[in-house]
Design a protein around this motif. Structure first.
Motif, PDB file in Angstrom:
ATOM      1  N   GLU A   1      21.802   5.027-112.670  1.00 37.42           N
ATOM      2  CA  GLU A   1      20.822   5.357-113.709  1.00 37.42           C
ATOM      3  C   GLU A   1      20.506   4.133-114.576  1.00 37.42           C
ATOM      4  OE1 GLU A   1      20.175   8.732-117.148  1.00 37.42           O
ATOM      5  OE2 GLU A   1      21.645   9.093-115.553  1.00 37.42           O
ATOM      6  N   ILE A   2      21.522   3.341-114.871  1.00 38.55           N
ATOM      7  CA  ILE A   2      21.314   2.108-115.645  1.00 38.55           C
ATOM      8  C   ILE A   2      20.346   1.189-114.903  1.00 38.55           C
ATOM      9  CG2 ILE A   2      22.411  -0.045-116.414  1.00 38.55           C
ATOM     10  CD1 ILE A   2      24.936   1.706-116.978  1.00 38.55           C
ATOM     11  N   LEU A   3      20.582   1.001-113.618  1.00 38.53           N
ATOM     12  CA  LEU A   3      19.752   0.092-112.830  1.00 38.53           C
ATOM     13  C   LEU A   3      18.318   0.590-112.679  1.00 38.53           C
ATOM     14  CD1 LEU A   3      22.366  -0.964-110.159  1.00 38.53           C
ATOM     15  CD2 LEU A   3      21.424  -2.384-112.007  1.00 38.53           C
ATOM     16  N   LEU A   4      18.105   1.890-112.791  1.00 38.28           N
ATOM     17  CA  LEU A   4      16.755   2.447-112.724  1.00 38.28           C
ATOM     18  C   LEU A   4      16.005   2.309-114.047  1.00 38.28           C
ATOM     19  CD1 LEU A   4      17.464   5.701-110.687  1.00 38.28           C
ATOM     20  CD2 LEU A   4      16.308   3.623-109.889  1.00 38.28           C
ATOM     21  N   HIS A   5      16.700   1.818-115.063  1.00 38.75           N
ATOM     22  CA  HIS A   5      16.153   1.741-116.421  1.00 38.75           C
ATOM     23  C   HIS A   5      15.382   0.442-116.684  1.00 38.75           C
ATOM     24  CE1 HIS A   5      15.807   2.906-120.592  1.00 38.75           C
ATOM     25  NE2 HIS A   5      16.349   1.783-120.982  1.00 38.75           N
ATOM     26  N   ASN A   6      15.055  -0.321-115.667  1.00 43.47           N
ATOM     27  CA  ASN A   6      14.318  -1.574-115.833  1.00 43.47           C
ATOM     28  C   ASN A   6      15.097  -2.562-116.710  1.00 43.47           C
ATOM     29  OD1 ASN A   6      12.181  -3.334-115.393  1.00 43.47           O
ATOM     30  ND2 ASN A   6      11.099  -2.670-117.232  1.00 43.47           N
ATOM     31  N   VAL A   7      16.348  -2.806-116.339  1.00 46.08           N
ATOM     32  CA  VAL A   7      17.206  -3.713-117.092  1.00 46.08           C
ATOM     33  C   VAL A   7      16.810  -5.164-116.843  1.00 46.08           C
ATOM     34  CG1 VAL A   7      19.169  -2.145-117.225  1.00 46.08           C
ATOM     35  CG2 VAL A   7      18.948  -3.666-115.255  1.00 46.08           C
ATOM     36  N   LYS A   8      17.196  -6.027-117.758  1.00 49.91           N
ATOM     37  CA  LYS A   8      16.933  -7.461-117.673  1.00 49.91           C
ATOM     38  C   LYS A   8      17.976  -8.129-116.785  1.00 49.91           C
ATOM     39  CE  LYS A   8      13.742  -6.933-120.796  1.00 49.91           C
ATOM     40  NZ  LYS A   8      12.354  -6.978-120.503  1.00 49.91           N
ATOM     41  N   LYS A   9      17.735  -9.391-116.440  1.00 52.35           N
ATOM     42  CA  LYS A   9      18.673 -10.155-115.598  1.00 52.35           C
ATOM     43  C   LYS A   9      19.994 -10.420-116.312  1.00 52.35           C
ATOM     44  CE  LYS A   9      16.399 -11.294-111.767  1.00 52.35           C
ATOM     45  NZ  LYS A   9      16.924 -11.269-110.422  1.00 52.35           N
ATOM     46  N   THR A  10      19.950 -10.470-117.639  1.00 50.04           N
ATOM     47  CA  THR A  10      21.171 -10.661-118.419  1.00 50.04           C
ATOM     48  C   THR A  10      21.516  -9.332-119.070  1.00 50.04           C
ATOM     49  OG1 THR A  10      20.610 -12.968-118.861  1.00 50.04           O
ATOM     50  CG2 THR A  10      22.248 -11.953-120.306  1.00 50.04           C
ATOM     51  N   MET A  11      22.717  -8.835-118.773  1.00 47.60           N
ATOM     52  CA  MET A  11      23.166  -7.558-119.324  1.00 47.60           C
ATOM     53  C   MET A  11      24.455  -7.802-120.115  1.00 47.60           C
ATOM     54  SD  MET A  11      22.414  -5.244-115.934  1.00 47.60           S
ATOM     55  CE  MET A  11      23.098  -3.764-116.613  1.00 47.60           C
ATOM     56  N   LEU A  12      24.441  -7.386-121.367  1.00 45.98           N
ATOM     57  CA  LEU A  12      25.582  -7.554-122.261  1.00 45.98           C
ATOM     58  C   LEU A  12      26.327  -6.233-122.372  1.00 45.98           C
ATOM     59  CD1 LEU A  12      23.757  -9.426-125.173  1.00 45.98           C
ATOM     60  CD2 LEU A  12      24.608 -10.348-123.006  1.00 45.98           C
ATOM     61  N   PHE A  13      27.641  -6.288-122.279  1.00 53.33           N
ATOM     62  CA  PHE A  13      28.474  -5.085-122.343  1.00 53.33           C
ATOM     63  C   PHE A  13      29.345  -5.150-123.591  1.00 53.33           C
ATOM     64  CE2 PHE A  13      27.046  -5.495-118.091  1.00 53.33           C
ATOM     65  CZ  PHE A  13      26.900  -4.206-117.623  1.00 53.33           C
ATOM     66  N   HIS A  14      29.103  -4.219-124.516  1.00 49.65           N
ATOM     67  CA  HIS A  14      29.829  -4.157-125.779  1.00 49.65           C
ATOM     68  C   HIS A  14      30.734  -2.932-125.765  1.00 49.65           C
ATOM     69  CE1 HIS A  14      27.097  -7.140-127.559  1.00 49.65           C
ATOM     70  NE2 HIS A  14      26.126  -6.481-126.947  1.00 49.65           N
ATOM     71  N   ALA A  15      32.011  -3.148-125.978  1.00 50.90           N
ATOM     72  CA  ALA A  15      32.986  -2.050-126.066  1.00 50.90           C
ATOM     73  C   ALA A  15      34.325  -2.645-126.448  1.00 50.90           C
ATOM     74  CB  ALA A  15      33.097  -1.310-124.741  1.00 50.90           C
TER      75      ALA A  15
ATOM     76  N   PRO B   1      36.508  11.566-127.342  1.00 48.96           N
ATOM     77  CA  PRO B   1      37.837  12.188-127.407  1.00 48.96           C
ATOM     78  C   PRO B   1      38.248  12.904-126.118  1.00 48.96           C
ATOM     79  CG  PRO B   1      36.637  12.629-129.422  1.00 48.96           C
ATOM     80  CD  PRO B   1      35.674  11.971-128.478  1.00 48.96           C
ATOM     81  N   ASP B   2      37.273  13.421-125.357  1.00 49.82           N
ATOM     82  CA  ASP B   2      37.598  14.133-124.120  1.00 49.82           C
ATOM     83  C   ASP B   2      37.759  13.196-122.916  1.00 49.82           C
ATOM     84  OD1 ASP B   2      34.988  13.407-123.518  1.00 49.82           O
ATOM     85  OD2 ASP B   2      34.235  15.462-123.355  1.00 49.82           O
ATOM     86  N   GLY B   3      37.685  11.861-123.153  1.00 51.73           N
ATOM     87  CA  GLY B   3      37.887  10.890-122.073  1.00 51.73           C
ATOM     88  C   GLY B   3      36.599  10.429-121.414  1.00 51.73           C
ATOM     89  N   ARG B   4      35.506  11.151-121.644  1.00 52.88           N
ATOM     90  CA  ARG B   4      34.232  10.699-121.082  1.00 52.88           C
ATOM     91  C   ARG B   4      33.756   9.480-121.848  1.00 52.88           C
ATOM     92  NH1 ARG B   4      30.040  15.118-121.283  1.00 52.88           N
ATOM     93  NH2 ARG B   4      30.926  15.368-123.351  1.00 52.88           N
ATOM     94  N   ARG B   5      32.754   8.794-121.281  1.00 49.28           N
ATOM     95  CA  ARG B   5      32.160   7.636-121.933  1.00 49.28           C
ATOM     96  C   ARG B   5      30.729   7.965-122.317  1.00 49.28           C
ATOM     97  NH1 ARG B   5      37.085   6.998-120.076  1.00 49.28           N
ATOM     98  NH2 ARG B   5      37.915   4.908-120.164  1.00 49.28           N
ATOM     99  N   HIS B   6      30.316   7.404-123.445  1.00 50.71           N
ATOM    100  CA  HIS B   6      28.937   7.539-123.889  1.00 50.71           C
ATOM    101  C   HIS B   6      28.398   6.116-123.983  1.00 50.71           C
ATOM    102  CE1 HIS B   6      25.433   9.205-125.885  1.00 50.71           C
ATOM    103  NE2 HIS B   6      25.456   8.117-126.637  1.00 50.71           N
ATOM    104  N   LEU B   7      27.286   5.854-123.290  1.00 47.08           N
ATOM    105  CA  LEU B   7      26.727   4.518-123.396  1.00 47.08           C
ATOM    106  C   LEU B   7      25.283   4.570-123.819  1.00 47.08           C
ATOM    107  CD1 LEU B   7      24.927   3.712-120.620  1.00 47.08           C
ATOM    108  CD2 LEU B   7      27.178   3.519-119.696  1.00 47.08           C
ATOM    109  N   THR B   8      24.932   3.510-124.519  1.00 48.91           N
ATOM    110  CA  THR B   8      23.570   3.314-125.001  1.00 48.91           C
ATOM    111  C   THR B   8      23.044   2.038-124.354  1.00 48.91           C
ATOM    112  OG1 THR B   8      24.200   4.310-127.104  1.00 48.91           O
ATOM    113  CG2 THR B   8      22.140   3.077-127.061  1.00 48.91           C
ATOM    114  N   VAL B   9      21.857   2.132-123.764  1.00 48.46           N
ATOM    115  CA  VAL B   9      21.215   0.985-123.117  1.00 48.46           C
ATOM    116  C   VAL B   9      19.989   0.626-123.931  1.00 48.46           C
ATOM    117  CG1 VAL B   9      20.172   0.113-120.995  1.00 48.46           C
ATOM    118  CG2 VAL B   9      22.020   1.793-120.870  1.00 48.46           C
ATOM    119  N   LYS B  10      19.928  -0.612-124.382  1.00 50.62           N
ATOM    120  CA  LYS B  10      18.772  -1.099-125.166  1.00 50.62           C
ATOM    121  C   LYS B  10      18.267  -2.392-124.567  1.00 50.62           C
ATOM    122  CE  LYS B  10      20.265   0.761-129.577  1.00 50.62           C
ATOM    123  NZ  LYS B  10      20.690   0.445-130.901  1.00 50.62           N
TER     124      LYS B  10
END
Length: 135
Positions: A16-30, A126-135
């Motif tokens: 789903e992330i890759l279908l979001h028209n992402v840029k060549k540089t992807m930053l991962f914050h966590a 808290p339930d172990g799932r991850r929530h991510l935001t793509v900007k």
């Protein structure tokens, strides 16, 4: 875009992330242990990387080839002591190479990051799932 997923659903989230028209540089914050490397491995799988992927914690960068023959660079900048150290190592040349660059701990090199990038923030729920935001 926002996605909430379990670790069992990480490949679908990567797709789903890759279908979001992402840029060549992807930053991962966590925070430490939230799943940056695990998500990057899933993205690499979605791009057809078949070689063994691992965290470049000590090497700072790993290079992979996608199924289409493109180059993917995976960076883990956690161990950098300064932005000058990154510049002296030529990391900016990777960032501006035109190849896909997936960068963990980008806050270590704020002045070297291309302005044209996608930022992904991952939070563990808290339930172990991850929530991510793509900007």
């Amino acid at each position: 875009m926002e996605i909430t997923f379990s670790l069992e659903e990480i490949d679908s989230a990567a797709k789903e992330i890759l279908l979001h028209n992402v840029k060549k540089t992807m930053l991962f914050h966590a925070g430490m242990g939230v799943g940056k490397t695990t998500l990057i491995k899933a993205i690499a799988r979605q791009l057809g990387v078949t070689s063994m992927t691992s965290s470049p914690t000590f090497s700072l960068v790993n290079e992979y080839e996608t199924v289409t023959g493109d180059t993917l660079y995976h960076f883990d900048l956690y161990r950098l002591n300064s932005e000058t150290e990154a510049y002296d190592m030529g990391l900016d040349e990777y960032f501006y190479s035109g190849n896909l660059c997936l960068i963990e701990w980008p806050e270590k090199t704020p002045n070297l990051i291309p302005l044209d990038h996608t930022s992904i923030t991952i939070k563990q729920l808290p339930d172990g799932r991850r929530h991510l935001t793509v900007k």
